[in-house]
Design a protein around this motif. Structure first.
Motif, short mmCIF file in Angstrom:
data_model
loop_
_atom_site.label_atom_id
_atom_site.label_comp_id
_atom_site.label_asym_id
_atom_site.label_seq_id
_atom_site.Cartn_x
_atom_site.Cartn_y
_atom_site.Cartn_z
N PRO A 133 0.84 -1.20 0.00
CA PRO A 133 0.00 0.00 0.00
C PRO A 133 0.87 1.25 0.00
O PRO A 133 2.01 1.21 0.47
CB PRO A 133 -0.80 -0.12 1.30
CG PRO A 133 -0.05 -1.09 2.15
CD PRO A 133 0.73 -1.98 1.23
N ASN A 134 0.35 2.35 -0.53
CA ASN A 134 1.16 3.57 -0.53
C ASN A 134 1.29 4.10 0.90
O ASN A 134 0.48 3.79 1.77
CB ASN A 134 0.62 4.61 -1.51
CG ASN A 134 -0.57 5.38 -0.97
OD1 ASN A 134 -0.48 6.07 0.04
ND2 ASN A 134 -1.71 5.26 -1.64
N SER A 135 2.34 4.90 1.13
CA SER A 135 2.69 5.29 2.50
C SER A 135 1.68 6.27 3.09
O SER A 135 1.73 6.54 4.29
CB SER A 135 4.10 5.88 2.54
OG SER A 135 4.19 6.97 1.65
N SER A 136 0.75 6.78 2.29
CA SER A 136 -0.27 7.70 2.81
C SER A 136 -1.58 6.99 3.11
O SER A 136 -2.53 7.58 3.62
CB SER A 136 -0.51 8.82 1.78
OG SER A 136 -1.46 9.72 2.26
N ALA A 137 -1.66 5.68 2.80
CA ALA A 137 -2.90 4.93 3.01
C ALA A 137 -3.16 4.73 4.50
O ALA A 137 -2.23 4.65 5.29
CB ALA A 137 -2.81 3.57 2.32
N ARG A 181 13.29 9.25 -9.28
CA ARG A 181 12.28 8.97 -8.25
C ARG A 181 11.45 10.23 -7.96
O ARG A 181 11.98 11.33 -7.89
CB ARG A 181 12.97 8.54 -6.96
CG ARG A 181 13.71 7.21 -7.07
CD ARG A 181 14.72 7.07 -5.93
NE ARG A 181 14.05 7.08 -4.64
CZ ARG A 181 14.60 7.55 -3.51
NH1 ARG A 181 15.81 8.09 -3.53
NH2 ARG A 181 13.94 7.50 -2.38
N SER A 182 10.16 10.04 -7.78
CA SER A 182 9.29 11.12 -7.29
C SER A 182 8.14 10.47 -6.52
O SER A 182 8.30 10.14 -5.34
CB SER A 182 8.81 12.03 -8.42
OG SER A 182 8.13 11.32 -9.44
N HIS A 183 6.99 10.29 -7.16
CA HIS A 183 5.82 9.65 -6.53
C HIS A 183 6.19 8.23 -6.06
O HIS A 183 5.83 7.81 -4.96
CB HIS A 183 4.71 9.62 -7.58
CG HIS A 183 3.42 9.02 -7.17
ND1 HIS A 183 2.69 9.47 -6.09
CD2 HIS A 183 2.69 8.00 -7.71
CE1 HIS A 183 1.56 8.75 -5.99
NE2 HIS A 183 1.55 7.85 -6.96
N MET A 212 4.20 11.14 -1.71
CA MET A 212 5.62 10.80 -1.83
C MET A 212 5.74 9.42 -1.18
O MET A 212 5.87 9.31 0.03
CB MET A 212 6.45 11.86 -1.12
CG MET A 212 6.27 13.24 -1.73
SD MET A 212 6.87 14.57 -0.67
CE MET A 212 6.69 15.99 -1.79
N ASP A 213 5.61 8.38 -2.01
CA ASP A 213 5.35 7.04 -1.48
C ASP A 213 6.63 6.32 -1.07
O ASP A 213 7.24 5.60 -1.86
CB ASP A 213 4.58 6.22 -2.53
CG ASP A 213 4.18 4.86 -1.99
OD1 ASP A 213 4.43 4.59 -0.79
OD2 ASP A 213 3.63 4.06 -2.76
N ARG A 300 1.18 14.76 6.30
CA ARG A 300 1.83 14.08 7.42
C ARG A 300 2.77 12.96 6.93
O ARG A 300 3.93 12.90 7.34
CB ARG A 300 0.75 13.49 8.35
CG ARG A 300 1.26 12.99 9.69
CD ARG A 300 0.09 12.48 10.54
NE ARG A 300 -1.01 13.45 10.59
CZ ARG A 300 -1.10 14.45 11.45
NH1 ARG A 300 -0.17 14.59 12.38
NH2 ARG A 300 -2.11 15.30 11.42
N SER A 301 2.27 12.07 6.05
CA SER A 301 3.13 10.94 5.64
C SER A 301 4.31 11.43 4.81
O SER A 301 5.42 10.91 4.93
CB SER A 301 2.31 9.89 4.88
OG SER A 301 1.80 10.41 3.68
N ASN A 302 4.08 12.45 3.99
CA ASN A 302 5.21 13.02 3.23
C ASN A 302 6.24 13.64 4.17
O ASN A 302 7.45 13.50 3.97
CB ASN A 302 4.72 14.10 2.26
CG ASN A 302 3.90 13.54 1.11
OD1 ASN A 302 3.92 12.35 0.85
ND2 ASN A 302 3.18 14.42 0.42
N ALA A 303 5.74 14.35 5.20
CA ALA A 303 6.65 15.01 6.14
C ALA A 303 7.50 13.98 6.87
O ALA A 303 8.70 14.19 7.11
CB ALA A 303 5.87 15.86 7.13
#
Ligand SMILES: [Zn+2]
Length: 311
Positions: A133-137, A181-183, A212-213, A300-303
């Motif tokens: 799962p992506n890191s923001s899920a 790398r990006s998303h 930003m996974d 939050r997850s990106n930070a």
């Protein structure tokens, strides 16, 4: 009315009542189901279509030899996508290009014919073997769906590339670019040179905070630099960009504004870390600039990732 006739009328009423009950019983479970799955097709160019609904945006490029589809949406949306493509062309789909690993862009792959080519960046192929799962899920107690494993490997990429790949020629040419790398660590940017259109997908989610996974190799501190490379290519080559979820296309100028937005956010997060703030304190206080949106979970997850990447 004779008793016999009344009997017939009563019988008919009971029969109608029975039918009505049956219809009601059939409608009961239907009422709890989601709405019909419909993909909308918008013609961008004579042989290029934007297909919205059911997850990430797809595009369909109708070439001499068949239809090339970019991204295939959420689980169960492959067939509605095929139906929408079938409404604009009689040609068969011969190739899928996946822009990155996320389930809302690749899951429909398993509903396409088994003999077609599926092209992705080599890191995306590796990510699709795991389907993290992506890191923001939102955190989940159930194990993540791995649709490719569940389908015996069907729908996995059959061809990969690293930096650049050209498919077809002339009016049918497609160029795949990887700028870094990006998303995620496998974001393919799909160019239709004859139309000066780039399907850039989730690396540029229009005027919204990107994911930003970290779970799939994405980066915070390197994000804007990667898009700067993409933007340098876009200048002079591309007029129209297809984002991952926006129903409308965007422009090279929008991409430049987005890069500055990401740069500002990342440098704000880095400054917060240097000032000794926590991720939560930063994420609770940070507001996007005018013209941009930002979901709290992503901020939050990106930070968290940017703090980790900042020494
Ligand atoms: Zn994505």
């Amino acid at each position: 009315m004779t008793p016999t006739k009344r009997g017939i009328v009563l019988g008919a009423l009971l029969a109608i009542g029975g039918v009505a009950l049956t219809v009601a019983a059939l409608q009961q479970p239907l009422a709890g189901q989601e709405a019909p799955r419909v993909v909308e097709a918008e013609q961008l160019k004579d042989n290029l279509f934007l297909l919205t609904g059911g997850g990430g945006n797809s595009s369909a490029f109708v070439t001499e030899g068949g239809v090339v589809v970019v991204d295939t949406k959420n689980p169960g949306w492959g067939q509605p996508l095929l139906d929408a493509i079938g409404s604009v062309t009689d040609k068969p789909v011969t190739m899928i290009i996946n822009t990155h690993t996320h389930g809302d862009h690749v899951s429909g792959n398993v509903e396409f014919a088994e003999n077609i080519e599926i092209v992705a960046h080599e890191n995306t192929r590796t990510n699709m073997q795991e389907m993290r799962p992506n890191s923001s899920a939102a955190p989940s107690t159930t194990p993540p769906l791995n649709i490719f494993r569940d389908n015996g490997g069907r729908g996995m990429p059959t061809q990969t590339f690293t930096d650049r790949m050209t498919i077809g020629s002339g009016r049918d040419q497609i160029d795949l670019h990887y700028f870094g790398r990006s998303h995620t660590n496998g974001d393919a940017m799909v160019v239709f040179p004859a139309h000066r259109v780039m399907h850039i997908a989730d690396a540029f989610p229009a005027m919204d905070m990107p994911i930003m996974d970290a779970n799939n190799g994405g980066t915070g501190v390197g994000y804007a630099d990667t898009l700067e490379k993409a933007s340098a290519f876009v200048d002079g080559n591309i007029d129209t960009l297809i984002s991952g979820h926006s129903a409308t296309t965007t422009t090279p100028a929008d991409l430049k504004r987005f890069i500055q937005f990401v740069r500002g956010y990342v440098s704000d997060a880095q400054a917060a870390k240097r000032d000794g703030k926590t991720v939560d304190a930063f994420a609770d206080a940070w507001m996007p600039p005018a013209g941009f949106t930002a979901r709290q979970a992503r901020v939050r997850s990106n930070a968290r990732l940017i703090f980790d990447e900042t020494r």
